[in-house]
Design an enzyme around this catalytic site. Structure first.
Site, PDB file in Angstrom:
ATOM      1  N   HIS A 193       7.467  -1.171   5.370  1.00  0.00           N
ATOM      2  CA  HIS A 193       6.594  -0.490   6.343  1.00  0.00           C
ATOM      3  C   HIS A 193       5.126  -0.781   6.023  1.00  0.00           C
ATOM      4  CE1 HIS A 193       5.560   3.116   8.933  1.00  0.00           C
ATOM      5  NE2 HIS A 193       4.448   2.972   8.233  1.00  0.00           N
ATOM      6  N   GLU A 194       4.749  -0.626   4.753  1.00  0.00           N
ATOM      7  CA  GLU A 194       3.347  -0.860   4.392  1.00  0.00           C
ATOM      8  C   GLU A 194       2.975  -2.334   4.538  1.00  0.00           C
ATOM      9  OE1 GLU A 194       2.022   1.859   4.330  1.00  0.00           O
ATOM     10  OE2 GLU A 194       3.726   3.112   3.826  1.00  0.00           O
ATOM     11  N   ASN A 212      -3.369   0.403   2.587  1.00  0.00           N
ATOM     12  CA  ASN A 212      -4.693  -0.148   2.350  1.00  0.00           C
ATOM     13  C   ASN A 212      -4.597  -1.664   2.163  1.00  0.00           C
ATOM     14  OD1 ASN A 212      -5.676   2.630   1.978  1.00  0.00           O
ATOM     15  ND2 ASN A 212      -4.636   2.500   0.008  1.00  0.00           N
ATOM     16  N   GLU A 215       2.008   3.171  13.613  1.00  0.00           N
ATOM     17  CA  GLU A 215       3.102   3.648  12.768  1.00  0.00           C
ATOM     18  C   GLU A 215       4.472   3.312  13.353  1.00  0.00           C
ATOM     19  OE1 GLU A 215       2.534   4.459   9.901  1.00  0.00           O
ATOM     20  OE2 GLU A 215       0.392   4.895   9.993  1.00  0.00           O
ATOM     21  N   HIS A 254       2.237  -3.309   8.086  1.00  0.00           N
ATOM     22  CA  HIS A 254       0.893  -2.874   8.477  1.00  0.00           C
ATOM     23  C   HIS A 254      -0.171  -3.914   8.134  1.00  0.00           C
ATOM     24  CE1 HIS A 254       1.248   1.079  10.108  1.00  0.00           C
ATOM     25  NE2 HIS A 254       1.775   1.641   9.034  1.00  0.00           N
ATOM     26  N   MET A 262       0.565   4.222   1.623  1.00  0.00           N
ATOM     27  CA  MET A 262      -0.606   3.989   2.465  1.00  0.00           C
ATOM     28  C   MET A 262      -0.947   2.512   2.388  1.00  0.00           C
ATOM     29  SD  MET A 262      -2.833   4.878   4.582  1.00  0.00           S
ATOM     30  CE  MET A 262      -4.244   4.001   5.249  1.00  0.00           C
TER      31      MET A 262
END
Length: 838
Positions: free
Chosen positions: A294-295, A264, A317, A298, A262
């Site tokens: 991937h994280e 954050n 995503e 983001h 995730m």
């Protein structure tokens, strides 16, 4: 915990027009040793229309105090269905809420885990997609961004992590600086007996944190993670033209996590299964690197610029999926990331997109209840594949110019799909209106089939035919490459490649006319298109006999996936696919492609092939895999050793596996780590060789949370009626244990090698599913339902039972799963009938 009413899209739009949030002050007291914690929230916000009414979400057990603009409000009068009603708003407003919340056991909100091995307590948050209100009062929607000031009181021997610079100001008291503005679902913290390894990158503080029992793993992994992180951050900063936008970066490996990771801001949570042992195979390391990438992607696309509402979460995503593969392939040592993406994530998306319940990539989300249902293979994998097609259509430089423009225009703000498409149109000079309609708003995958005419070894004509499913008759425009491969000794190498824009049912490729006929004509060379492709007869023969000799890993992945699709669609006998795959695996050098192809081989045996031939195929496969485990280089040996474990089914192979567990005759390079041992124990339990005592003995070797979950699966995988009945009892009582442990028990229920034993439990397993969707959160219900579906029982009786359950109008999420399950069972049934092996 108070159940919060779903937030409607119309409510969110109204609230976004009305409010601007200046800051959240969150003060948490985590000192209680029980199941609850205290939370005090201070919110400052403005209102564009003074005198209007609004509300904040808060799923507290008990509201102790509500103070709004200096006035005390009675919780009994303004708090209902998880909402605090706010009336007669002023231009400038303050709200203070003091409340007691429950720790969660479903991974959402604030999760508390007591480790059975080290005795430590570990608390972490997961606020997405709509769960921030489970640990503080907030306007819980993505376009009401605000900075956060966090204060935490915790036991003095705990570490507390936030999303900005923090310090322990006194015994048990931690304060953190004000964050940049971000959406409520990104709010994060972690606290407990975490162990830390710290580092830095160009002055940016870096940290890796894990449970104390996992310290040996983390100590061996930290250097690689820090080095990889530095390379990925460098890559993304160059790509986006924007420095990393947050003041620090911590990774926290946590147990009982619902996802891989995730994103954050500044505090990334990662599933602790990706804290790898030193003996982990290289494909596992590449997978972990892709998840980290991937994280990190983001941090720009998602955190810096966030979707306005959940209907554009797919874009968040999908873009991170695509950017992660790009970064890993170009910035790290894992240079074959595109081959793994082709055979892994994109195949996951293809499988979903051919099913009847497939939804468009871009979809309307009318309320927060619809978010979880659509976070699936379409959202992640097809969305990334469609963006990959967009990149091929507008050109790579134009694609990233548009992306950079999009981020610069909306830094720390929110955006929509239309905003991104507009930026892409500006950068490329192309209209993308038709592209969006074809690719984003219409579900389904089309089939591309080459028709090749030759004379005297020369190509006369190449046509590409496009067909669409009867229920989704849309013929799309594709930008696709056609590769021509010839033999160079034993290898098949690319001689030439033509890029063509496909439109309508038939498109000619005139530039190929007159060229020497190739040994292999590979449609979708480079894997830029989103389509299921076919082979002309000559190329099919070449692929079946020489698949392993295609030199380029990505081209080999495309050819292999093509054979797999032909098998799934009952156009290629299972025996032909199995023979081609086993031959290709003997020559395979890429660990990722080897692992994914092994999965297809297992599926061809367990799901698609005739059940009366399963044992013979298992024996053939097991022999090939054990030979490979003994004979291949170290990067591939663990993959084939694990594949052998999964294929064991004869007394002789059982003895080989049992001897490995005792430490005898273990192939060089195969490490009997915890993960491998549990895999072997589980397989021996399926075959009836291991029972309760042996599983408990193994658990005594590994008394960790991971060991507890593995033991639960092995227990219900045992070849006994008692084991299956126990799994069903738990499934019919979903509140009896934490969701992660219940999922582990459910995972052992149905086994391909236990068809006769498990047949009586198909009906009661299906009967348990509706209750899951009324008593569990959507994440857990979907996970448990998927595990409980009788995916190996592709027979008329099971299809009838699924039909009966569908007639009862189940929960929409369950209806989707059942509809797709029925489709897969029917396809497997047809494929078994088409299996012509004598």
């Amino acid at each position: 915990m108070t159940q919060v009413r779903d937030l409607l899209y119309t409510e969110a739009r109204s609230r976004a027009r009305l409010l601007r949030v200046q800051e959240y002050g969150i003060d948490l007291d985590l000192r209680s040793s029980g199941e609850t914690f205290s939370s005090r929230t201070h919110i400052s916000f403005t209102c564009t229309r003074p005198g209007a009414d609004s509300f904040v979400e808060c799923s507290a057990d008990v509201i102790g105090r509500i103070r709004f603009n200096g006035t005390e409000l009675s919780p009994g009068q303004v708090f209902t269905e998880g909402r605090i009603r706010l009336e007669n708003l002023a231009a400038e407003n303050t709200l203070e809420v003091e409340a007691v919340f429950s720790y969660s056991h479903d991974g959402l909100g604030l999760q508390r885990h007591t480790d059975p091995d080290d005795g430590g307590i570990y608390v972490y948050s997961d606020a997405q997609p709509y769960a921030a209100h489970r640990f503080f009062a907030c306007f819980d929607q993505p376009d009401l961004k605000a900075p956060v000031r966090l204060h935490v009181t915790a036991p003095d021997d705990w570490t507390v992590l936030g999303q900005a610079a923090g310090r322990k100001v006194s015994e048990g008291h931690w304060e953190f600086a004000r964050t940049q503005p971000f959406s409520t679902y990104f709010t994060a913290l972690a606290a407990g007996h975490f162990h830390e390894v710290s580092g830095a990158r160009n002055g940016l503080p870096l940290g890796i944190h894990c449970r104390r029992s996992a310290v040996p793993l983390m100590e061996s992994e930290a250097a690689d993670l820090f080095e990889t992180t530095g390379k990925l951050l460098d890559y993304f900063e160059r790509l986006f033209g924007i420095p990393y936008p947050f003041p620090k970066l911590d990774y926290v490996f946590v147990p009982e996590f619902n996802h891989g990771g995730m994103e954050n801001p500044a505090l990334v949570t990662l599933n602790e299964k990706y804290l790898l042992a030193p003996t982990a195979s290289d494909d596992r390391r590449q997978l972990r690197t892709v998840i980290v990438a991937h994280e990190l992607a983001h941090m720009w696309f998602g955190n810096l610029v966030t979707p306005r509402w959940w209907d554009d979460l797919w874009l968040n995503e999908s873009c991170a999926e695509l950017l992660a593969v790009l970064a890993v392939s170009e910035a790290t040592r894992h240079e074959t990331g595109w081959a793994a993406f082709c055979a892994g994530r994109k195949e996951w998306g293809h499988r979903a997109d051919r099913r009847p319940a497939a939804h468009p990539v871009a979809f309307d989300v009318l309320s927060t209840a619809g978010v979880v249902l659509n976070l699936d293979a379409i959202t992640y994998a097809k969305g990334a594949g469609v963006l990959q097609q967009l990149m091929a259509t507008v050109g790579r430089e134009n694609f990233f110019d548009g992306l950079r423009d999009h981020l610069r225009q909306r830094t720390y703000g929110n955006a929509t799909l239309d905003d991104l498409i507009t930026a892409m149109e500006r950068a490329s000079g192309q209209s993308l209106e038709n592209w969006s309609e074809e690719w984003l708003y219409s579900p389904g995958v089309n089939v591309l089939r080459p028709v090749v005419e030759t004379t005297d070894g020369r190509i006369d004509r190449v046509l590409i035919e496009q067909t669409a499913p009867a229920d989704r008759p849309l013929l799309r425009q594709h930008t696709v490459a056609v590769g021509l491969f010839d033999r160079d000794g034993t290898r098949l190498v690319r001689r030439d490649c033509a890029v063509v824009r496909l439109t309508g049912p038939r498109t000619e490729v005139p530039e190929l006319a007159g060229r020497r006929a190739p040994a292999l004509l590979l449609l979708n060379d480079g894997d830029h298109a989103w389509a299921r492709v076919r082979l002309d007869p000559h190329s099919l023969t070449t692929s079946l006999t020489s698949l392993g000799h295609v030199a380029d890993p990505l081209a080999r992945a495309v050819a292999w996936r093509t054979l797999w699709h032909l098998t799934q669609d009952a156009e290629l006998p299972v025996s032909d696919f199995l023979a081609a795959s086993l031959s290709a695996l003997a020559a395979e050098t890429d660990p990722n492609l080897a692992r994914l192809a092994v999965d297809w081989v297992r599926a061809s045996i367990d799901t698609l092939g005739r059940t009366d031939l399963r044992a013979a195929r298992q024996r053939l496969t097991a022999r090939r895999f054990v030979d490979a485990a003994h004979g291949r280089e170290s990067a591939l040996r663990p993959i084939f050793a694990a594949a052998f474990v999964d294929s064991v089914d004869t007394p002789a192979s059982v003895e080989v596996l049992a001897s490995w567990l005792s430490g005898a005759d273990v192939p060089s390079g195969v490490q009997l780590d915890r993960k491998f041992r549990w895999r072997a124990v589980g397989r021996l339990a399926v075959l009836g060789r291991y029972g309760r005592d042996e599983i408990l003995d193994e658990l005594s070797r590994d008394p960790t949370h991971t060991g507890e979950l593995a033991a639960a699966t092995a227990m219900t995988a045992r070849a006994t009626a008692e084991a299956k009945e126990h799994a069903l009892d738990l499934l019919h009582n979903p509140g009896s244990m934490p969701p992660a442990l219940l999922a582990a028990h459910t995972a052992g229920l149905f086994q391909a090698d236990q068809l006769a034993l498990c047949a009586p439990y198909v009906e009661p397993a299906l009967a348990a599913l509706p209750r899951l969707w009324t008593e569990c959160d959507a994440w857990s219900a979907a996970r448990l339902s998927t595990l409980a579906l009788p995916r190996f029982h592709a027979d008329a009786a099971t299809l009838g039972l699924v039909d009966e359950l569908l007639e009862k109008e189940p929960h929409p999420g369950l209806r989707r799963l059942l509809t797709d399950c029925r489709f897969e069972l029917a396809c497997a049934h047809d494929t078994r009938l088409a299996d012509t092996t004598p």
